[in-house]
Design a protein around this motif. Structure first.
Motif, PDB file in Angstrom:
ATOM      1  N   ALA A   1       0.851  -1.192   0.000  1.00 25.86           N
ATOM      2  CA  ALA A   1       0.000   0.000   0.000  1.00 25.86           C
ATOM      3  C   ALA A   1       0.885   1.240   0.000  1.00 25.86           C
ATOM      4  N   THR A   2       1.924   1.245   0.821  1.00 31.87           N
ATOM      5  CA  THR A   2       2.841   2.373   0.857  1.00 31.87           C
ATOM      6  C   THR A   2       3.505   2.567  -0.499  1.00 31.87           C
ATOM      7  N   LEU A   3       3.982   1.476  -1.101  1.00 27.12           N
ATOM      8  CA  LEU A   3       4.578   1.590  -2.430  1.00 27.12           C
ATOM      9  C   LEU A   3       3.556   2.124  -3.432  1.00 27.12           C
ATOM     10  N   GLY A   4       2.334   1.640  -3.347  1.00 29.49           N
ATOM     11  CA  GLY A   4       1.285   2.113  -4.247  1.00 29.49           C
ATOM     12  C   GLY A   4       1.054   3.607  -4.118  1.00 29.49           C
ATOM     13  N   TYR A   5       1.033   4.109  -2.889  1.00 33.61           N
ATOM     14  CA  TYR A   5       0.858   5.548  -2.679  1.00 33.61           C
ATOM     15  C   TYR A   5       1.996   6.329  -3.346  1.00 33.61           C
ATOM     16  N   ILE A   6       3.212   5.855  -3.185  1.00 38.67           N
ATOM     17  CA  ILE A   6       4.378   6.517  -3.786  1.00 38.67           C
ATOM     18  C   ILE A   6       4.281   6.449  -5.311  1.00 38.67           C
ATOM     19  N   LEU A   7       4.021   5.258  -5.827  1.00 36.89           N
ATOM     20  CA  LEU A   7       3.951   5.068  -7.280  1.00 36.89           C
ATOM     21  C   LEU A   7       2.896   5.944  -7.930  1.00 36.89           C
ATOM     22  N   MET A   8       1.728   5.998  -7.332  1.00 37.66           N
ATOM     23  CA  MET A   8       0.631   6.764  -7.935  1.00 37.66           C
ATOM     24  C   MET A   8       0.802   8.267  -7.728  1.00 37.66           C
ATOM     25  N   THR A   9       1.371   8.670  -6.589  1.00 38.15           N
ATOM     26  CA  THR A   9       1.624  10.094  -6.363  1.00 38.15           C
ATOM     27  C   THR A   9       2.625  10.633  -7.373  1.00 38.15           C
ATOM     28  N   TYR A  10       3.691   9.875  -7.622  1.00 36.54           N
ATOM     29  CA  TYR A  10       4.763  10.345  -8.497  1.00 36.54           C
ATOM     30  C   TYR A  10       4.673   9.778  -9.910  1.00 36.54           C
ATOM     31  N   GLU A  11       3.552   9.131 -10.218  1.00 35.40           N
ATOM     32  CA  GLU A  11       3.297   8.606 -11.559  1.00 35.40           C
ATOM     33  C   GLU A  11       4.489   7.836 -12.113  1.00 35.40           C
ATOM     34  N   THR A  12       5.013   6.955 -11.284  1.00 33.90           N
ATOM     35  CA  THR A  12       6.170   6.168 -11.671  1.00 33.90           C
ATOM     36  C   THR A  12       5.800   5.234 -12.833  1.00 33.90           C
TER      37      THR A  12
END
Length: 170
Positions: free
Chosen positions: A151-162
């Motif tokens: 979930a934490t990785l998902g938040y980072i990925l989606m926030t920064y559009e990785t």
């Protein structure tokens, strides 16, 4: 939106993470994005080792947990990466796809647990008991930790559009 934190290239890799260059940290765009915060990426390494490599869930159950969490998060990056990993483990396409719908057997129990964590923010006692009986209490702890980790990785990925890594996207 242009990300303020795109994946960091090898040429721009932070000096304070020089010892992590060439390892897991430079292997995937998610960690190249996290490298914008070197202290976080360094702290992440030990938890990543446990959740990704040493979990009591084992490889297949871990992937099932991650697939369901990726689906619930709406994280295209995590879904794509973990479909790829699941295939490498020999999981059937139908089993993978079922994690976006209604799986059967133990997979359904895993999906129910992930859903409970997203919806209720906990495992109800009766569900925790069924899980502990089916997969063991340490695996239950690891299931909870895996959902939180991804979930934490998902938040980072989606926030920064990785972006999804090229070898996976292909």
């Amino acid at each position: 939106m242009t990300s303020p934190c795109p994946p960091i290239s090898d040429a721009d890799w932070p000096e304070e993470l020089a010892d992590m260059k060439g390892g897991f940290a430079t292997g995937l765009n998610v960690y190249r994005t996290m490298a914008h915060h070197p202290a976080l990426l360094r702290a992440w390494a030990d938890l990543r080792q446990h959740v990704v490599k040493d979990s009591a869930l084992g490889a297949v159950r871990s992937e099932l947990v991650i697939l369901r969490a990726a689906y619930r998060m709406g994280s295209a990056y995590e879904w794509a990466h973990h479909v790829h990993r699941s295939r490498q483990l020999g999981m059937a396409e139908a089993r993978i796809e079922a994690m976006r719908q209604t799986p059967e057997g133990e997979d359904a129990l895993i999906a129910e647990a992930v859903d409970a964590l997203f919806d209720q923010k906990r495992l109800p006692a009766e569900l925790e008991s069924r899980l502990a009986q089916a997969i063991g209490r340490q695996a239950v702890f690891d299931l909870i930790a895996t959902v939180g980790f991804y979930a934490t990785l998902g938040y980072i990925l989606m926030t920064y559009e990785t972006p999804i890594d090229a070898d996976i996207a292909g």
